[in-house]
Scaffold this active site. Structure first.
Site, PDB file in Angstrom:
ATOM      1  N   LYS A  82       0.848  -1.020  -0.097  1.00 52.26           N
ATOM      2  CA  LYS A  82      -0.105  -0.079   0.159  1.00 52.26           C
ATOM      3  C   LYS A  82       0.915   1.219  -0.186  1.00 52.26           C
ATOM      4  CE  LYS A  82      -4.174  -2.014   1.879  1.00 52.26           C
ATOM      5  NZ  LYS A  82      -5.182  -2.059   2.959  1.00 52.26           N
ATOM      6  N   ASP A  84      -9.750   2.390   2.120  1.00 49.63           N
ATOM      7  CA  ASP A  84      -9.844   1.827   3.099  1.00 49.63           C
ATOM      8  C   ASP A  84     -10.529   2.589   4.237  1.00 49.63           C
ATOM      9  OD1 ASP A  84      -8.771  -0.659   2.718  1.00 49.63           O
ATOM     10  OD2 ASP A  84      -6.793  -0.282   3.377  1.00 49.63           O
TER      11      ASP A  84
HETATM   12  N1  NAP Z   1     -11.264  -5.187   6.805  1.00 49.48           N
HETATM   13  C1  NAP Z   1     -10.776  -4.812   5.597  1.00 49.48           C
HETATM   14  O1  NAP Z   1     -11.241  -4.180   4.789  1.00 49.48           O
HETATM   15  C2  NAP Z   1      -9.301  -4.683   5.836  1.00 49.48           C
HETATM   16  C3  NAP Z   1      -8.422  -3.886   5.124  1.00 49.48           C
HETATM   17  C4  NAP Z   1      -7.256  -3.798   5.282  1.00 49.48           C
HETATM   18  C5  NAP Z   1      -6.444  -4.679   6.082  1.00 49.48           C
HETATM   19  N2  NAP Z   1      -7.076  -5.315   6.842  1.00 49.48           N
HETATM   20  C6  NAP Z   1      -6.801  -6.238   8.035  1.00 49.48           C
HETATM   21  O2  NAP Z   1      -5.830  -5.819   8.857  1.00 49.48           O
HETATM   22  C7  NAP Z   1      -4.914  -6.047   9.364  1.00 49.48           C
HETATM   23  C8  NAP Z   1      -3.467  -5.218   9.413  1.00 49.48           C
HETATM   24  O3  NAP Z   1      -3.353  -5.248   7.887  1.00 49.48           O
HETATM   25  P1  NAP Z   1      -2.026  -4.113   7.458  1.00 49.48           P
HETATM   26  O4  NAP Z   1      -2.304  -4.176   5.791  1.00 49.48           O
HETATM   27  O5  NAP Z   1      -2.042  -3.067   7.997  1.00 49.48           O
HETATM   28  O6  NAP Z   1      -0.788  -5.049   7.820  1.00 49.48           O
HETATM   29  P2  NAP Z   1       0.581  -4.642   7.957  1.00 49.48           P
HETATM   30  O7  NAP Z   1       0.891  -3.458   6.963  1.00 49.48           O
HETATM   31  O8  NAP Z   1       1.397  -5.830   7.738  1.00 49.48           O
HETATM   32  O9  NAP Z   1       0.649  -4.181   9.659  1.00 49.48           O
HETATM   33  C9  NAP Z   1       0.534  -5.186  10.407  1.00 49.48           C
HETATM   34  C10 NAP Z   1       0.507  -4.403  11.866  1.00 49.48           C
HETATM   35  O10 NAP Z   1       0.194  -5.638  13.063  1.00 49.48           O
HETATM   36  C11 NAP Z   1       1.166  -5.517  13.897  1.00 49.48           C
HETATM   37  N3  NAP Z   1       1.410  -6.560  14.506  1.00 49.48           N
HETATM   38  C12 NAP Z   1       1.794  -7.809  13.664  1.00 49.48           C
HETATM   39  N4  NAP Z   1       2.110  -8.848  14.398  1.00 49.48           N
HETATM   40  C13 NAP Z   1       1.922  -8.348  15.628  1.00 49.48           C
HETATM   41  C14 NAP Z   1       2.164  -9.079  17.062  1.00 49.48           C
HETATM   42  N5  NAP Z   1       2.572 -10.366  17.201  1.00 49.48           N
HETATM   43  N6  NAP Z   1       2.058  -8.177  18.237  1.00 49.48           N
HETATM   44  C15 NAP Z   1       1.491  -7.194  18.088  1.00 49.48           C
HETATM   45  N7  NAP Z   1       1.461  -6.254  16.825  1.00 49.48           N
HETATM   46  C16 NAP Z   1       1.544  -7.034  15.829  1.00 49.48           C
HETATM   47  C17 NAP Z   1       2.183  -4.795  13.268  1.00 49.48           C
HETATM   48  O11 NAP Z   1       3.041  -4.232  14.411  1.00 49.48           O
HETATM   49  P3  NAP Z   1       4.522  -3.658  14.084  1.00 49.48           P
HETATM   50  O12 NAP Z   1       4.776  -2.540  13.316  1.00 49.48           O
HETATM   51  O13 NAP Z   1       5.102  -3.729  15.507  1.00 49.48           O
HETATM   52  O14 NAP Z   1       5.266  -4.628  13.231  1.00 49.48           O
HETATM   53  C18 NAP Z   1       1.477  -3.704  12.377  1.00 49.48           C
HETATM   54  O15 NAP Z   1       0.876  -2.440  12.932  1.00 49.48           O
HETATM   55  C19 NAP Z   1      -4.763  -7.662   8.619  1.00 49.48           C
HETATM   56  O16 NAP Z   1      -5.448  -8.645   9.433  1.00 49.48           O
HETATM   57  C20 NAP Z   1      -5.885  -7.116   7.448  1.00 49.48           C
HETATM   58  O17 NAP Z   1      -6.240  -8.288   6.923  1.00 49.48           O
HETATM   59  C21 NAP Z   1      -8.558  -5.518   6.863  1.00 49.48           C
END
Ligand code: NAP
Length: 284
Positions: free
Chosen positions: A71, A108
């Protein structure tokens, strides 16, 4: 479905992308609208997004939704970006006009707000501070949309506190960043808490927050939608909060994408939520 040289093509690009529900949503809308079009998942290698997007200049493919982990790169590659995408520093929608440019948008954030307005009627983003858990691609759109919607304070809490602080700096306004150690104080007067971490995916434990520190009237949302009823949402509901699920956000962010690809709003006579629930193995 028959495919010809005249078929319009759009899709979703990510790594991984195989489990995306976006094809279920868009292809159902395409069929219901009677369009000669198809929506395809593109599994792009980790280091291959720039080559992929650049090759689409000119519009042979109308556009793509963008998911993990591209993204931020998507925004950087664009020639023209919407205000929200600029503010968020991330885009989940790229379109490829015939003039060869790449246009970036973030749907989003508005999708998240629309889902909250739908499932927590009466929620007012201007009434109380917001807490966003996570500072990745999804948190970016959420933080920017909430600032633009007039939230009096947006507090970003992340495992890696520096990323939360950096995101707050990007988004600006009344936004601040913290580590999880500060979460109780951040929750104390909040009206909305959003899980934008990947914690809880696949049924694992969600973010470990103290719901006792949150005002009872606060709304709790989880962007994770696999499973639909996450442990985080179940805990929030047990603590008496109204909850909003991630599937509604997914559907709401898809609608403006469809319009950007195919020049018309999605038909409203197809129940894409039920189709997604079937795909998730949940009885509608
Ligand atoms: N419903 C929807 O339309 C929609 C849209 C977009 C995303 N999502 C969902 O939202 C979630 C995040 O997506 P993203 O694109 O933002 O992913 P991303 O860019 O990979 O970010 C992941 C986030 O989760 C944190 N994280 C990962 N593992 C962790 C752990 N073990 N303990 C604490 N924090 C942890 C990371 O923290 P760090 O920075 O410390 O690594 C980061 O803040 C996903 O599950 C995705 O499927 C849903």
């Amino acid at each position: 479905m028959s495919v010809s040289g005249a078929t319009l093509v759009a899709g979703v690009a990510g790594c991984p992308v195989t489990h995306s529900l976006s094809p279920v949503i868009h292809n159902a809308w395409i069929a219901a609208a009677g369009l000669d079009a198809v929506y395809v998942p593109f599994n792009v290698p980790q280091d291959g997004f720039a080559a992929f997007a650049t090759a689409l200049r000119g519009g042979v493919i109308k556009g793509v939704n963008v998911t993990i982990p591209f993204k931020e790169t998507a925004l950087e590659l664009s020639d023209l970006a919407g205000q929200l995408a600029e503010k968020a520093g991330a885009a989940n929608l790229l379109t490829f006009p015939a003039d060869g440019s790449i246009v970036a948008r973030n749907t989003d954030g508005p999708g998240m707000l629309d889902a909250i307005f739908e499932q927590a009627p009466g929620y007012d983003p201007t009434a109380a501070p917001t807490v966003i858990l996570g500072a990745g691609g999804a948190a970016r759109g959420a933080a920017a949309a909430l600032v633009m919607a007039g939230s009096p304070a947006v507090r970003i809490i992340n495992r890696t506190a520096e990323r939360a602080v950096g995101l707050a700096r990007t988004v600006g306004g009344a936004t601040s960043g913290f580590g999880f150690g500060d979460h109780r104080a951040a929750l104390a007067d909040a009206g909305l808490v959003v899980n934008a971490t990947s914690l809880g995916l696949g049924g694992g434990a969600g973010p470990d927050i103290d719901f006792g520190s949150l005002p009872p009237a606060a709304v709790v949302m989880d962007m994770v939608y696999k499973p639909l009823e996450t442990r985080f949402l179940a805990a929030a509901r047990a603590a008496g909060h109204r909850t909003v699920d991630g599937l509604e956000m997914l559907i709401r962010q898809a609608a403006p994408s469809f319009e950007a690809f195919f020049g018309q709003a999605p038909p409203d006579d197809v129940d894409v939520r039920s189709l997604c629930l079937q795909a998730l193995g949940v009885a509608p």
